[in-house]
Scaffold this active site. Structure first.
Site: not given
Length: 492
Positions: A104, A219
């Site tokens: 994002d 992540y």
């Protein structure tokens, strides 16, 4: 001297001509025009590129036609076009572009991977001066109007894709050739802004896909432990491991018509960095939209003492057909939570797609030709990256001293978190709280409503149905209704 802002256009031009010692130099009446570059005259090969990017400068990873901010894919694709590795006319589809994960706006990448078909020098000989130049990085020029598009204009002047089940691939055999391949790493880094750095490239098989061949994604989310109970956060994070239903820990994208929210988390831990920060490490085979930031928001509430670690088990207990047992002996059975409570997700700045995992032997990461004297790449991006790191370290030191200068005259704000911890001042009635959101951001409030007592958002089924009957009705009327997305069809 009279301010330039009051000068006329003619006066400004005259001043610039006076300052430019070469403005009177005669120039050719016509600029030579090179012949159009013929991509079909060169062989192509499929490769994977591994690269890093600082997401704070970009409007996300995914390519957009008219982005408000440059996107990582847009800038990288333009660099590939400028170095004549791909043909702009074909776009991303024309070169078989596949990305490992879509991030994002504001989210960074430490080991992002894309696969694509590019021009190769193997199997061909440069037969003319122009062909030889085509294998070298082109100089930056705002006047570049060649067939392959403009140079470093537009986005260059400034400066989650969907997870799928993996496929099996094998690394292709390298051609028995003494020819030197195009310097992909240096060629692209020569053009790219310093906020995007290509680290390595690998030859891959024709059926390799950075998206479909990926086995897992890793992540990282960085945060300051100040005012947080890290042990409680680690307890909550441990509850994520295994097959879990994450419908209460993601953003529902109705246009995708997702119906399965089960994902497998391989590991979840909170660790200390070499400095003063902590990092949430999360590794899984696939991720839902904004899933990591939703999880991190809950971990912050747990760390602040506003929620118990068991809240994570409750939010994962979303499927009535498969209720979860207590996470450990002595805990009560978790309540059933079939729809997401209303809460704000964590800030994107500290989030990074750190690494992408593939089967052994599928990739062979390499850089450009090494120096015969040192054995190291002569065109490494490390020197520039080390300079950027040094500047960032100095900036952080300056900010720390600005804070110390202010503390000499002002008292630091009172810290009430984690609530009830030894040595932490009790929260007085009516006091304002700064609930952490990550990245140095907080949500300031005087009251806290426990998650399970908050307003519930519509269920995924309700969101999907509302889209089919509302905003998506026209789109669905013009084409066949999309089949429900597979379990691994979306990402962070």
């Amino acid at each position: 001297m009279e301010p330039y802002k009051n000068w006329s256009r003619e006066e400004l031009i005259a001043r610039l001509q006076h300052l430019d010692p070469h403005h009177d130099r005669p120039r050719p009446a016509t600029q030579p025009q090179g012949k159009p570059f013929d991509f079909n005259a060169y062989p192509k090969r499929k490769i994977a590129l591994k690269f890093t990017y600082n997401g704070i400068h970009y409007g996300g990873m995914e390519y957009q036609r008219d982005p408000a901010l440059p996107t990582v894919e847009g800038v990288l694709f333009d660099a590939l076009v400028h170095t004549r590795l791909v043909d702009r006319a074909g776009g991303l589809e024309g070169c078989g572009w596949q990305r490992c994960g879509r991030t994002d706006k504001g989210v960074s990448g430490g080991g992002q991977v894309v696969s694509l078909w590019v021009r190769s020098t193997l199997g061909s000989k440069a037969t003319s001066e122009e062909d030889a130049r085509a294998t070298e990085p082109e100089p930056t020029s705002s006047a570049d109007t060649s067939e392959d598009g403009p140079g470093l204009e537009g986005d260059f002047g400034l400066m989650d894709d969907f997870d799928e089940p993996s496929t099996n691939n094998s690394k292709p055999a390298e051609p028995a050739s003494a020819e030197v391949e195009f310097p992909y790493v240096f060629g692209l880094n020569h053009i790219l802004p310093p906020t995007i750095r290509v680290l390595a490239w690998s030859p891959v098989s024709d059926d390799f896909s950075a998206r479909f061949s990926c086995r897992w994604r890793h992540y990282k989310y960085f945060f300051s432990p100040r005012g947080l109970d890290v042990a409680a956060m680690s307890d909550a994070a441990a509850r994520l491991v295994g097959e879990r239903d994450f419908r209460n820990l993601c953003k529902i994208d109705a246009s995708k018509q997702i119906t399965v929210f089960t994902r497998r988390i391989l590991s979840a831990s909170i660790d200390r960095t070499d400095g003063e920060l902590c990092v949430f490490n999360l590794r899984g085979n696939a991720f839902l939209y904004n899933m990591v930031r939703h999880i991190m928001a809950i971990l912050f509430l747990v760390g602040a003492g506003l929620e118990k670690p068991a809240i994570m088990t409750a939010l994962l207990n979303a499927d009535p057909a498969n209720p979860l047992p207590p996470f450990r002996e002595g805990e009560d059975p978790p309540p059933l939570v079939t729809s997401k409570p209303d809460y704000q997700i964590a800030d994107p700045l500290p989030l990074m797609l750190w690494d992408c995992g593939y089967d052994d032997g599928v990739l062979d990461w390499r850089t450009d030709r090494a120096s015969t004297k040192t054995g190291e790449s002569t065109k490494s991006p490390l020197p520039g990256m080390l300079c950027d790191f040094e500047r960032a370290t100095i900036t952080a030191a300056l900010d720390e001293h600005f804070l110390k200068a202010a503390e000499a005259h002002h008292k630091p704000p009172k810290q009430y978190f984690p609530l009830g911890a030894p040595g932490v001042e009790p929260l007085p009635p009516g006091a304002m709280m700064n609930i952490p959101l990550g990245g140095g951001l907080v949500k300031r409030t005087g009251t806290y409503v426990p998650l399970l007592q908050r307003k519930r958002m519509p269920t995924p089924d309700e969101v999907n149905e509302r889209y089919r009957l509302g905003r998506g009705a026209k789109k669905l009327g013009r084409k066949a209704p999309p089949a429900p997305a597979a379990a691994d069809d979306v990402d962070e």
